[in-house]
Design a protein around this motif. Structure first.
Motif, PDB file in Angstrom:
ATOM      1  N   CYS A   1      12.005 -16.821  -0.618  1.00 55.98           N
ATOM      2  CA  CYS A   1      11.978 -16.723   0.847  1.00 55.98           C
ATOM      3  C   CYS A   1      11.486 -17.997   1.524  1.00 55.98           C
ATOM      4  CB  CYS A   1      11.129 -15.540   1.279  1.00 55.98           C
ATOM      5  SG  CYS A   1       9.356 -15.762   0.987  1.00 55.98           S
ATOM      6  N   GLY A   2      10.625 -18.750   0.872  1.00 57.66           N
ATOM      7  CA  GLY A   2      10.105 -19.983   1.448  1.00 57.66           C
ATOM      8  C   GLY A   2       8.986 -19.786   2.454  1.00 57.66           C
ATOM      9  N   ALA A   3       8.519 -18.554   2.625  1.00 63.00           N
ATOM     10  CA  ALA A   3       7.472 -18.289   3.619  1.00 63.00           C
ATOM     11  C   ALA A   3       6.151 -18.950   3.256  1.00 63.00           C
ATOM     12  CB  ALA A   3       7.271 -16.784   3.769  1.00 63.00           C
ATOM     13  N   CYS A   4       5.903 -19.168   1.967  1.00 62.94           N
ATOM     14  CA  CYS A   4       4.599 -19.684   1.523  1.00 62.94           C
ATOM     15  C   CYS A   4       4.590 -21.196   1.352  1.00 62.94           C
ATOM     16  CB  CYS A   4       4.197 -19.004   0.214  1.00 62.94           C
ATOM     17  SG  CYS A   4       5.282 -19.416  -1.177  1.00 62.94           S
ATOM     18  N   ARG A   5       5.527 -21.892   1.971  1.00 62.56           N
ATOM     19  CA  ARG A   5       5.603 -23.345   1.784  1.00 62.56           C
ATOM     20  C   ARG A   5       4.362 -24.041   2.336  1.00 62.56           C
ATOM     21  NH1 ARG A   5       9.099 -21.690   5.631  1.00 62.56           N
ATOM     22  NH2 ARG A   5       9.086 -22.704   7.689  1.00 62.56           N
ATOM     23  N   VAL A   6       3.914 -25.042   1.604  1.00 59.37           N
ATOM     24  CA  VAL A   6       2.753 -25.831   1.997  1.00 59.37           C
ATOM     25  C   VAL A   6       3.083 -27.305   1.812  1.00 59.37           C
ATOM     26  CG1 VAL A   6       1.052 -24.043   1.481  1.00 59.37           C
ATOM     27  CG2 VAL A   6       1.762 -25.603  -0.327  1.00 59.37           C
TER      28      VAL A   6
ATOM     29  N   ILE B   1       6.071 -13.323   0.929  1.00 53.01           N
ATOM     30  CA  ILE B   1       6.908 -12.123   1.019  1.00 53.01           C
ATOM     31  C   ILE B   1       7.339 -11.685  -0.374  1.00 53.01           C
ATOM     32  CG2 ILE B   1       8.998 -11.096   1.972  1.00 53.01           C
ATOM     33  CD1 ILE B   1       8.763 -13.038   4.316  1.00 53.01           C
ATOM     34  N   ASP B   2       8.217 -12.458  -1.013  1.00 57.69           N
ATOM     35  CA  ASP B   2       8.724 -12.004  -2.321  1.00 57.69           C
ATOM     36  C   ASP B   2       7.856 -12.475  -3.480  1.00 57.69           C
ATOM     37  OD1 ASP B   2      10.242 -14.504  -3.727  1.00 57.69           O
ATOM     38  OD2 ASP B   2      10.370 -14.623  -1.548  1.00 57.69           O
ATOM     39  N   GLY B   3       7.208 -13.624  -3.357  1.00 56.12           N
ATOM     40  CA  GLY B   3       6.336 -14.106  -4.417  1.00 56.12           C
ATOM     41  C   GLY B   3       7.056 -14.747  -5.583  1.00 56.12           C
TER      42      GLY B   3
ATOM     43  N   VAL C   1       0.836  -1.201   0.000  1.00 57.52           N
ATOM     44  CA  VAL C   1       0.000   0.000   0.000  1.00 57.52           C
ATOM     45  C   VAL C   1       0.870   1.249   0.000  1.00 57.52           C
ATOM     46  CG1 VAL C   1      -1.786   1.281   1.231  1.00 57.52           C
ATOM     47  CG2 VAL C   1      -1.829  -1.219   1.208  1.00 57.52           C
ATOM     48  N   ASP C   2       1.935   1.237   0.816  1.00 58.43           N
ATOM     49  CA  ASP C   2       2.838   2.375   0.905  1.00 58.43           C
ATOM     50  C   ASP C   2       4.251   1.865   1.148  1.00 58.43           C
ATOM     51  OD1 ASP C   2       2.975   1.766   3.702  1.00 58.43           O
ATOM     52  OD2 ASP C   2       1.182   2.974   4.032  1.00 58.43           O
ATOM     53  N   GLU C   3       5.202   2.791   1.219  1.00 56.57           N
ATOM     54  CA  GLU C   3       6.604   2.398   1.338  1.00 56.57           C
ATOM     55  C   GLU C   3       6.904   1.659   2.637  1.00 56.57           C
ATOM     56  OE1 GLU C   3       8.833   2.536  -0.967  1.00 56.57           O
ATOM     57  OE2 GLU C   3       7.467   3.500  -2.383  1.00 56.57           O
ATOM     58  N   ALA C   4       6.098   1.872   3.667  1.00 57.25           N
ATOM     59  CA  ALA C   4       6.311   1.209   4.949  1.00 57.25           C
ATOM     60  C   ALA C   4       5.454  -0.049   5.098  1.00 57.25           C
ATOM     61  CB  ALA C   4       6.002   2.175   6.095  1.00 57.25           C
ATOM     62  N   GLY C   5       4.708  -0.385   4.059  1.00 51.29           N
ATOM     63  CA  GLY C   5       3.753  -1.480   4.165  1.00 51.29           C
ATOM     64  C   GLY C   5       4.354  -2.854   3.911  1.00 51.29           C
ATOM     65  N   GLU C   6       3.629  -3.886   4.361  1.00 52.32           N
ATOM     66  CA  GLU C   6       4.036  -5.265   4.103  1.00 52.32           C
ATOM     67  C   GLU C   6       3.608  -5.667   2.702  1.00 52.32           C
ATOM     68  OE1 GLU C   6       1.906  -8.162   6.439  1.00 52.32           O
ATOM     69  OE2 GLU C   6       0.066  -6.966   6.396  1.00 52.32           O
ATOM     70  N   ARG C   7       4.190  -6.748   2.216  1.00 53.06           N
ATOM     71  CA  ARG C   7       3.831  -7.282   0.902  1.00 53.06           C
ATOM     72  C   ARG C   7       2.732  -8.318   1.104  1.00 53.06           C
ATOM     73  NH1 ARG C   7       7.777  -6.793  -3.079  1.00 53.06           N
ATOM     74  NH2 ARG C   7       7.371  -8.886  -3.877  1.00 53.06           N
ATOM     75  N   ILE C   8       1.593  -8.124   0.419  1.00 54.03           N
ATOM     76  CA  ILE C   8       0.475  -9.054   0.580  1.00 54.03           C
ATOM     77  C   ILE C   8       0.028  -9.571  -0.780  1.00 54.03           C
ATOM     78  CG2 ILE C   8      -0.360  -8.092   2.754  1.00 54.03           C
ATOM     79  CD1 ILE C   8      -2.457  -6.538   1.145  1.00 54.03           C
ATOM     80  N   PRO C   9      -0.288 -10.886  -0.856  1.00 51.86           N
ATOM     81  CA  PRO C   9      -0.778 -11.452  -2.116  1.00 51.86           C
ATOM     82  C   PRO C   9      -2.261 -11.162  -2.283  1.00 51.86           C
ATOM     83  CG  PRO C   9      -0.644 -13.163  -0.457  1.00 51.86           C
ATOM     84  CD  PRO C   9      -0.132 -11.905   0.191  1.00 51.86           C
TER      85      PRO C   9
ATOM     86  N   SER D   1      -2.973  -4.000   6.572  1.00 52.87           N
ATOM     87  CA  SER D   1      -2.704  -3.630   5.178  1.00 52.87           C
ATOM     88  C   SER D   1      -3.987  -3.424   4.378  1.00 52.87           C
ATOM     89  CB  SER D   1      -1.833  -4.689   4.502  1.00 52.87           C
ATOM     90  OG  SER D   1      -0.531  -4.680   5.053  1.00 52.87           O
ATOM     91  N   THR D   2      -4.979  -4.315   4.559  1.00 52.07           N
ATOM     92  CA  THR D   2      -6.221  -4.149   3.802  1.00 52.07           C
ATOM     93  C   THR D   2      -7.035  -2.958   4.307  1.00 52.07           C
ATOM     94  OG1 THR D   2      -7.194  -5.874   5.217  1.00 52.07           O
ATOM     95  CG2 THR D   2      -6.451  -6.526   3.016  1.00 52.07           C
ATOM     96  N   LYS D   3      -6.925  -2.637   5.593  1.00 47.64           N
ATOM     97  CA  LYS D   3      -7.608  -1.436   6.098  1.00 47.64           C
ATOM     98  C   LYS D   3      -6.942  -0.177   5.542  1.00 47.64           C
ATOM     99  CE  LYS D   3      -9.776  -3.202  10.285  1.00 47.64           C
ATOM    100  NZ  LYS D   3     -11.143  -2.874   9.847  1.00 47.64           N
ATOM    101  N   LYS D   4      -5.611  -0.176   5.463  1.00 45.60           N
ATOM    102  CA  LYS D   4      -4.916   0.970   4.867  1.00 45.60           C
ATOM    103  C   LYS D   4      -5.251   1.090   3.381  1.00 45.60           C
ATOM    104  CE  LYS D   4      -0.536   1.490   5.995  1.00 45.60           C
ATOM    105  NZ  LYS D   4       0.869   1.093   6.308  1.00 45.60           N
ATOM    106  N   LEU D   5      -5.343  -0.052   2.705  1.00 44.90           N
ATOM    107  CA  LEU D   5      -5.701  -0.048   1.298  1.00 44.90           C
ATOM    108  C   LEU D   5      -7.115   0.515   1.112  1.00 44.90           C
ATOM    109  CD1 LEU D   5      -4.993  -0.855  -1.625  1.00 44.90           C
ATOM    110  CD2 LEU D   5      -5.887  -3.149  -1.116  1.00 44.90           C
TER     111      LEU D   5
END
Length: 308
Positions: A234-239, A228-230, A51-59, A82-86
């Motif tokens: 990063c491996g954060a989205c492992r399932v 995170i990176d998509g 959403v902004d420069e300080a925001g997290e990355r969301i899919p 993030s969705t409320k800021k968006l």
């Protein structure tokens, strides 16, 4: 002369919000200028935004796109920070970053009779998927679920892309059932279904996937774990799918729901709930103080507040 992507983007602002619409309480639609993404995106793919420069990355999955206009449309539920800021942004504002299309497209072919189930924010991308399946020559049964009947939206658009529309609402104020898994069981028991697609919150996909399991029908799910990176770094989205560790961002997000380790996925999804709640609380407190500061400053300028 045919307009090129370069000509279409001349004088335009990338990631500019062109249209904003409230679909239901807490659910917002945004049409965003993104010609390079709009040119290539397919049903089932997603984008990552900040959403902004300080925001997290969301899919976020695409609910619609217009290749001629060079726009993509998002439908999201305002839940976390993030969705409320968006949701506070308006037409004419810009999103800091929008990357995509990412992930593999959903499997779309002529199968026969397919059931598409969506809930909450999944109704946007679910409609796009149903439209593609309908165009491929399938008979499409669409089941849409909402916790409250007032949260249902796009029922007219869902009817346009389906042969049969079934509505479920948790408050029983609309439709014939409370939760999507119940009519899904009934459809699977009453007729021959060739495929099931689930799009929406993790709990709904888990319950519907388990409800469909006894039928043996192939069940595709669109997973959106923490990312995170998509791009698979990063491996954060492992399932865990069929005993294998896979990355949702590059090997998904479309997987066989019968093979997903749902308990592990749910545990990982809950991993940062306290931190998310804390971040939202701190932001709301800071926002309240900023509003109060602006109000008091305005009062002082009008001479309506006493200076200490």
């Amino acid at each position: 002369m045919e307009e090129t992507d370069c000509e279409r983007s001349v004088g335009s602002v990338p990631n500019e919000i062109l249209r904003k619409e409230t679909l239901a309480p807490g659910f917002t639609l945004m049409e965003i200028r993104a010609p390079e993404i709009a040119e290539k995106i397919l049903p089932g793919q997603f984008m990552i935004l900040r959403v902004d420069e300080a925001g997290e990355r969301i899919p976020m999955s695409a609910a619609d796109w217009d290749r001629e206009k060079g726009t993509v449309t998002l439908v999201f539920q305002e839940l976390g920070l993030s969705t409320k800021k968006l949701g506070l942004l308006s037409a004419g504002d810009n999103i800091a970053n929008l990357a995509g299309p990412l992930g593999r497209p959903a499997e779309v072919g002529k199968y026969g009779t397919v059931v598409v189930v969506s809930g909450c924010f999944g109704t946007g991308p679910g409609r796009a998927l149903a439209e593609a399946l309908k165009e491929a020559g399938n008979r499409v049964i669409y089941i849409v679920e909402a916790l409250w009947s007032e949260s249902l939206f796009w029922l007219d658009r869902l009817e346009e892309v389906s042969d049969e529309l079934i509505v479920a609402s948790g408050d029983r104020a609309a439709g014939t059932a409370r939760w999507a898994k119940d009519p899904l069981k009934e459809v699977l028991a009453s007729e021959e279904v060739d495929r099931v697609y689930l799009v929406g919150c993790t709990f709904m996909m888990m319950s519907c996937s388990r409800a469909a399991a006894p039928s043996g029908v192939e069940t595709r799910v669109s997973l959106m774990p923490i990312m995170i990176d998509g791009t698979g770094m990063c491996g954060a989205c492992r399932v865990n799918v069929g005993g294998q560790t896979l990355l949702a961002c590059v090997e998904g997000p479309d997987f066989d729901g019968r093979l997903v380790d749902w308990d592990e996925l749910m545990d990982r999804a809950r991993g940062y709930l306290k931190e998310e709640e804390r971040a939202l609380d701190l932001w709301e407190i800071d926002d309240w103080h900023q509003v109060r500061y602006r109000d008091r400053t305005a009062e002082r300028k009008r001479g309506g507040a006493r200076r200490c």
